[in-house]
Design a protein around this motif. Structure first.
Motif, PDB file in Angstrom:
ATOM      1  N   THR A 184     -14.611   5.943  -0.335  1.00 50.27           N
ATOM      2  CA  THR A 184     -13.915   4.823   0.287  1.00 50.27           C
ATOM      3  C   THR A 184     -14.834   3.945   1.127  1.00 50.27           C
ATOM      4  N   PRO A 233      -9.506   1.619  -0.352  1.00 45.03           N
ATOM      5  CA  PRO A 233      -8.705   1.987   0.815  1.00 45.03           C
ATOM      6  C   PRO A 233      -8.578   3.495   0.952  1.00 45.03           C
ATOM      7  N   ILE A 271      -3.341   2.762   6.397  1.00 44.37           N
ATOM      8  CA  ILE A 271      -4.757   2.593   6.081  1.00 44.37           C
ATOM      9  C   ILE A 271      -5.622   3.131   7.220  1.00 44.37           C
ATOM     10  N   TYR A 303       0.844  -1.190   0.000  1.00 43.49           N
ATOM     11  CA  TYR A 303       0.000   0.000   0.000  1.00 43.49           C
ATOM     12  C   TYR A 303       0.885   1.248   0.000  1.00 43.49           C
TER      13      TYR A 303
END
Length: 281
Positions: free
Chosen positions: A273, A242, A210, A206
Motif C-alpha cells: 500500500t 488504499p 482509510i 471505499y
C-alpha cells in the motif's frame, strides 16, 4: 458528471507561499509516541518522535469553513481543484537536523507545481508543495509533498501477490478505528474517510476506513531510524493502494547496502500500500 479542470487557473497558484509556526510541546510529542506504542515520558530537549513534523501547524478552520469531506474548503493556499477525492500521493524528505521536544518551528511553504493527467479512473490532478521546517538553529527538514485529486469511482483493488514479500525487519500493526481516530486527532485531520464509515462507504465508495498515508510513512520512518540508529538523511515514499481498517498490516524493511533501506507497508493479503526508500547519509 466529471469535473472540468481549468488548468491555467489552477496553475496560477504556483508560487503562492505561506509561513506558519508551532511548538513541539511535550503533550504533542507524547501523543504521537503513544500512537507508535513508544514511551510517552518525554520532556523538553528529548528527541521528538519520527514523523512529528506532520503533526505541526495543521489548518485550523472553523466548522463553517469546512467542505463536505471534512477538509477546509478549497481555494485558500492550495488551488481549488474541483475533483472530489483528495489524497496524499507521496513525498520526499531531506533531513538537515533533528526535531526536539520544546522546539519552536516555522514551516515555510510554497506551491511548486500543478499538473493534470489521465488515469484508469479518469482525470487526476497533482499538486506539489515544498515545505521547509526551521528551528532556532536553522533548517531542520526540507519536504516535497505530492497531493493527488481524483474523481470518485468504485475502487479497483490490486490482486494479492502469490507470495507476499517480507522484509529483513518486519512488524505487525492492527488497523483499528481507535488507531485512525487518534492519528486524526493528533494531526487535527478532519477528513471523514478516516473515521466516518457511512460517508466513506456511501459517498467515496471505499469498503472501509482509510489508514492515513502519513501514518504509514511515519511507521516506516520510525523503522528506518531504528535500523540506522539515527534519522535517515533522505526518505522518500509513495502511496500504491488504499489500506483499510479491520485488518493487520505489516511494516517491512530490507537492507540494500550499508546505508540504504527499501521499506514498504503491506495489507494483510500482501498488497503493498505504500513503499519508501531511506538513505542514512
Amino acid at each position: 458528471m466529471p469535473a472540468t479542470l481549468d488548468l491555467p487557473h489552477l496553475k496560477s497558484w504556483i508560487g503562492r507561499t505561506r509561513a506558519v509556526e508551532d511548538t513541539i510541546t511535550p503533550r504533542l510529542a507524547a501523543s504521537l509516541a503513544a500512537i507508535l506504542d513508544q514511551p510517552v515520558d518525554l520532556a523538553e530537549g528529548d528527541a521528538a518522535p519520527a514523523g512529528i513534523h506532520w503533526c505541526l501547524a495543521p489548518d485550523i478552520t472553523p466548522m463553517t469553513g469546512l467542505g463536505p469531506d471534512g477538509h477546509p474548503a478549497r481555494g485558500g493556499f492550495l488551488p481549488p481543484v474541483p475533483l472530489p477525492r483528495r489524497m496524499w500521493a507521496g513525498g520526499r524528505l531531506d533531513f538537515h537536523g533533528d526535531f526536539h521536544v520544546g522546539d519552536r518551528i516555522e514551516r515555510r511553504s510554497i506551491v511548486r507545481d500543478v499538473e493534470a493527467k489521465e488515469g484508469r479512473s479518469g482525470s487526476l490532478c497533482f499538486v506539489t508543495v515544498e515545505h521547509e521546517y526551521h528551528g532556532s538553529a536553522g533548517l531542520i527538514l526540507s519536504e516535497e509533498h505530492d497531493i493527488v485529486y481524483r474523481d470518485i469511482s468504485p475502487t479497483v483493488l490490486p490482486q494479492p501477490p502469490a507470495a507476499p514479500a517480507r522484509g529483513d525487519i518486519c512488524a505487525e500493526i492492527e488497523a483499528t478505528p481507535v488507531l485512525l481516530s487518534r492519528y486524526s486527532a493528533v494531526t487535527f485531520n478532519g477528513h471523514r474517510i478516516h473515521y466516518d464509515r457511512d460517508y466513506t462507504r456511501d459517498v467515496e465508495l471505499y469498503p472501509g476506513l482509510i489508514v492515513h498515508g502519513p501514518l504509514q510513512a511515519t511507521y516506516l520512518l520510525y523503522m528506518a531510524r531504528g535500523a540506522f540508529g539515527r534519522m535517515p538523511a533522505k526518505f522518500d515514499f509513495r502511496g500504491r493502494a488504499p489500506l483499510f481498517d479491520g485488518q493487520d498490516f505489516s511494516l517491512n524493511a530490507k537492507r540494500e547496502g550499508e546505508n540504504r533501506l527499501a521499506l514498504w507497508v503491506a495489507a494483510q493479503n500482501g498488497v503493498v500500500t505504500l513503499d519508501a526508500n531511506a538513505l542514512a547519509a
